[in-house]
Structure formats: structure tokens, C-alpha cells
Design a protein around this motif. Structure first.
Motif, mmCIF file in Angstrom:
data_model
loop_
_atom_site.group_PDB
_atom_site.id
_atom_site.type_symbol
_atom_site.label_atom_id
_atom_site.label_comp_id
_atom_site.label_asym_id
_atom_site.label_seq_id
_atom_site.Cartn_x
_atom_site.Cartn_y
_atom_site.Cartn_z
ATOM 1 N N LEU A 1 0.834 -1.208 0.000
ATOM 2 C CA LEU A 1 0.000 0.000 0.000
ATOM 3 C C LEU A 1 0.866 1.254 0.000
ATOM 4 C CD1 LEU A 1 -2.778 -1.029 2.552
ATOM 5 C CD2 LEU A 1 -3.153 -0.414 0.161
ATOM 6 N N GLU A 2 1.979 1.198 0.720
ATOM 7 C CA GLU A 2 2.862 2.365 0.792
ATOM 8 C C GLU A 2 3.501 2.687 -0.554
ATOM 9 O OE1 GLU A 2 5.631 1.678 3.975
ATOM 10 O OE2 GLU A 2 4.195 2.330 5.493
ATOM 11 N N GLU A 3 3.533 1.745 -1.465
ATOM 12 C CA GLU A 3 4.081 2.024 -2.796
ATOM 13 C C GLU A 3 3.254 3.059 -3.535
ATOM 14 O OE1 GLU A 3 4.280 -1.759 -4.714
ATOM 15 O OE2 GLU A 3 6.017 -2.401 -3.546
ATOM 16 N N ARG A 4 1.994 3.202 -3.158
ATOM 17 C CA ARG A 4 1.115 4.178 -3.801
ATOM 18 C C ARG A 4 1.020 5.479 -3.016
ATOM 19 N NH1 ARG A 4 -2.454 1.498 -7.779
ATOM 20 N NH2 ARG A 4 -1.104 -0.185 -8.473
ATOM 21 N N LEU A 5 1.744 5.572 -1.906
ATOM 22 C CA LEU A 5 1.728 6.783 -1.089
ATOM 23 C C LEU A 5 3.028 7.561 -1.289
ATOM 24 C CD1 LEU A 5 0.276 5.259 2.218
ATOM 25 C CD2 LEU A 5 -0.952 6.559 0.466
ATOM 26 N N PRO A 6 3.037 8.832 -0.924
ATOM 27 C CA PRO A 6 4.248 9.632 -1.116
ATOM 28 C C PRO A 6 5.447 9.135 -0.291
ATOM 29 C CG PRO A 6 2.355 11.044 -0.617
ATOM 30 C CD PRO A 6 1.911 9.631 -0.454
ATOM 31 N N THR A 7 5.178 8.507 0.860
ATOM 32 C CA THR A 7 6.263 8.000 1.698
ATOM 33 C C THR A 7 6.009 6.542 2.059
ATOM 34 O OG1 THR A 7 5.207 8.618 3.794
ATOM 35 C CG2 THR A 7 6.629 10.272 2.748
ATOM 36 N N SER A 8 7.050 5.901 2.549
ATOM 37 C CA SER A 8 6.958 4.501 2.960
ATOM 38 C C SER A 8 7.606 4.353 4.337
ATOM 39 C CB SER A 8 7.659 3.619 1.929
ATOM 40 O OG SER A 8 7.484 2.265 2.238
ATOM 41 N N PRO A 9 6.936 4.859 5.381
ATOM 42 C CA PRO A 9 7.572 4.867 6.698
ATOM 43 C C PRO A 9 7.805 3.490 7.299
ATOM 44 C CG PRO A 9 5.294 5.619 6.861
ATOM 45 C CD PRO A 9 5.602 5.464 5.410
ATOM 46 N N PHE A 10 6.877 2.561 7.140
ATOM 47 C CA PHE A 10 7.041 1.251 7.764
ATOM 48 C C PHE A 10 7.951 0.338 6.953
ATOM 49 C CE2 PHE A 10 2.825 2.191 9.754
ATOM 50 C CZ PHE A 10 3.269 2.169 11.057
ATOM 51 N N TRP A 11 7.550 0.120 5.718
ATOM 52 C CA TRP A 11 8.187 -0.925 4.919
ATOM 53 C C TRP A 11 9.617 -0.591 4.513
ATOM 54 C CZ3 TRP A 11 7.138 -5.771 4.489
ATOM 55 C CH2 TRP A 11 7.719 -6.520 3.483
ATOM 56 N N ARG A 12 9.792 0.560 3.904
ATOM 57 C CA ARG A 12 11.134 0.892 3.413
ATOM 58 C C ARG A 12 11.992 1.556 4.480
ATOM 59 N NH1 ARG A 12 8.903 3.106 -2.004
ATOM 60 N NH2 ARG A 12 8.538 1.167 -3.114
ATOM 61 N N ALA A 13 11.455 2.495 5.224
ATOM 62 C CA ALA A 13 12.263 3.279 6.158
ATOM 63 C C ALA A 13 12.497 2.557 7.488
ATOM 64 C CB ALA A 13 11.607 4.638 6.390
ATOM 65 N N GLU A 14 11.423 2.265 8.225
ATOM 66 C CA GLU A 14 11.587 1.690 9.564
ATOM 67 C C GLU A 14 12.203 0.289 9.509
ATOM 68 O OE1 GLU A 14 8.823 0.311 13.335
ATOM 69 O OE2 GLU A 14 8.105 1.913 12.022
ATOM 70 N N TRP A 15 11.692 -0.539 8.633
ATOM 71 C CA TRP A 15 12.201 -1.920 8.547
ATOM 72 C C TRP A 15 13.671 -1.909 8.110
ATOM 73 C CZ3 TRP A 15 11.346 -5.958 10.997
ATOM 74 C CH2 TRP A 15 11.602 -7.223 10.514
ATOM 75 N N TRP A 16 14.024 -1.032 7.199
ATOM 76 C CA TRP A 16 15.423 -0.912 6.781
ATOM 77 C C TRP A 16 16.279 -0.429 7.955
ATOM 78 C CZ3 TRP A 16 18.463 3.463 6.805
ATOM 79 C CH2 TRP A 16 19.731 3.300 6.267
ATOM 80 N N ALA A 17 15.783 0.595 8.701
ATOM 81 C CA ALA A 17 16.539 1.139 9.827
ATOM 82 C C ALA A 17 16.801 0.091 10.903
ATOM 83 C CB ALA A 17 15.801 2.335 10.424
ATOM 84 N N LEU A 18 15.925 -0.903 10.977
ATOM 85 C CA LEU A 18 16.088 -1.983 11.952
ATOM 86 C C LEU A 18 16.893 -3.158 11.397
ATOM 87 C CD1 LEU A 18 12.493 -2.002 13.463
ATOM 88 C CD2 LEU A 18 14.587 -1.160 14.543
ATOM 89 N N GLY A 19 17.454 -2.994 10.231
ATOM 90 C CA GLY A 19 18.259 -4.063 9.643
ATOM 91 C C GLY A 19 17.416 -5.182 9.055
ATOM 92 N N GLU A 20 16.139 -4.893 8.793
ATOM 93 C CA GLU A 20 15.192 -5.846 8.201
ATOM 94 C C GLU A 20 15.114 -7.157 8.984
ATOM 95 O OE1 GLU A 20 16.227 -6.045 4.061
ATOM 96 O OE2 GLU A 20 15.463 -4.027 3.715
ATOM 97 N N GLY A 21 15.324 -7.065 10.285
ATOM 98 C CA GLY A 21 15.196 -8.234 11.142
ATOM 99 C C GLY A 21 16.346 -9.212 11.074
ATOM 100 N N THR A 22 17.389 -8.878 10.312
ATOM 101 C CA THR A 22 18.510 -9.805 10.176
ATOM 102 C C THR A 22 19.716 -9.394 11.008
ATOM 103 O OG1 THR A 22 19.299 -8.634 8.209
ATOM 104 C CG2 THR A 22 17.807 -10.491 7.850
ATOM 105 N N ASP A 23 19.796 -8.128 11.379
ATOM 106 C CA ASP A 23 20.914 -7.643 12.187
ATOM 107 C C ASP A 23 20.480 -7.629 13.649
ATOM 108 O OD1 ASP A 23 23.021 -6.376 13.411
ATOM 109 O OD2 ASP A 23 22.947 -4.569 12.160
ATOM 110 N N HIS A 24 20.769 -8.708 14.379
ATOM 111 C CA HIS A 24 20.306 -8.855 15.756
ATOM 112 C C HIS A 24 20.995 -7.897 16.729
ATOM 113 C CE1 HIS A 24 17.742 -12.048 14.576
ATOM 114 N NE2 HIS A 24 18.731 -12.844 14.221
#
Length: 175
Positions: A121-144
Motif C-alpha cells: 500500500l505504501e508504494e502508492r503513497l508519497p512515503t513509505s515509513p514502515f516498509w522501506r524506512a523503519e524496517w530498513w533502519a532496523l536491519g530488516e530483522g537480520t541484524d540482531h
């Protein structure tokens, strides 16, 4: 992206055809408003699933704490030769630990799917706070060292209770 990309399949299942009536920017204001409103509603639903998961965990944690307290209280003066009767409550406790583990797993899968849809859904919005930004900032769950997904931690709690129950049973039987 290649043909078997799960995100591509998700997108094809999520999006309907775009409206035929368009404004000067290529999309209708009504369509943009509908996408934004569906996004808000969907994020709220995902948050509610997380809240229900927390309530379920609180219920099982309280139940197990009560069971352990009862077992310790009764275990101070165990009836003679009654240790084998502990098989019945042991099976009940292990069963509820299994149910708890399965519930945690189900909530994890449900939330994972919900946040994939949020990302689409965020792909159709001006920003992507959860999917692209927050999840990336958290290392996408792979950087413990930065983030360890809560659902990975909470699945160990019912397992630890089940092990405690099994060890306590064997201690009572062979003591």
C-alpha cells in the motif's frame, strides 16, 4: 524482479484496476483518498492484531505463572506415591503450552502478511515509513545487534515453560 517474486504476486492480488477518470496529475483525487483511507484502516488493523497478540501472551503468562505457583505450593508437601498422577496435569500444561506456541506462530505469520500488504500500500503513497524506512533502519530483522523481532523471542517462552513442567515432573517422579 523475476516472475516468482512473492511481492509481485502480492501486488497483483492487492491492486484493482486504476480508475478510468483521471485528473491532470494522472490520478483522481477520489482514488488517492481511497488508497490513503484503506492504508490508515489497514495499519490500524495490523496494530489491533499486535494488541490481541499481547493480550493472548498476557493470558498464557498469567496462567502459567499460576500453575507454577500452585505446583510449588503443593510440591512442598507432596502426597506419597501420587507422583504418577501428575501425568494428567502435565499433559494439560504441555497441551496449553503447545496451544500458546501455535498461537504465537499464527500471530507472527498474520502480522508478517499484514505488514507486507502495508508495504505494498505504501508504494502508492508519497512515503513509505514502515516498509522501506523503519524496517530498513532496523536491519530488516537480520541484524540482531540492532533489532531482534519480538515474535522470535516470544516463541521461546512457551517452550521454556513446557521444559520446566517436564523437568519438574521427572524430578517429582524420580526424587
Amino acid at each position: 524482479m523475476h516472475v516468482n517474486d512473492p511481492r509481485s504476486e502480492l501486488r497483483s492480488r492487492l491492486w484493482n484496476d486504476t480508475p478510468e477518470t483521471t485528473g491532470s496529475d494522472g490520478q483522481t483525487t477520489t482514488y488517492d483518498s481511497a488508497v490513503l483511507e484503506q492504508y490508515r484502516l489497514y495499519v490500524e488493523m495490523a496494530d489491533r492484531v499486535s494488541a490481541r497478540r499481547g493480550l493472548a501472551n498476557s493470558f498464557f503468562l498469567t496462567l502459567n505463572t499460576g500453575i507454577v505457583t500452585l505446583a510449588v505450593t503443593v510440591g512442598k508437601t507432596p502426597p506419597e506415591r501420587a507422583a504418577w498422577w501428575l501425568v494428567i496435569p502435565l499433559l494439560a500444561m504441555l497441551g496449553q503450552c503447545f496451544a500458546w506456541l501455535y498461537l504465537v506462530r499464527s500471530y507472527r505469520l498474520l502480522n508478517s502478511a499484514k505488514y507486507q500488504v502495508v508495504g505494498a500500500l505504501e508504494e502508492r503513497l508519497p512515503t513509505s515509513p514502515f516498509w522501506r524506512a523503519e524496517w530498513w533502519a532496523l536491519g530488516e530483522g537480520t541484524d540482531h545487534s540492532r533489532y531482534w523481532p519480538l515474535s522470535h523471542i516470544e516463541q521461546w517462552i512457551p517452550v521454556l515453560f513446557a521444559l520446566t513442567y517436564a523437568l519438574g515432573f521427572f524430578a517429582a517422579i524420580f526424587a
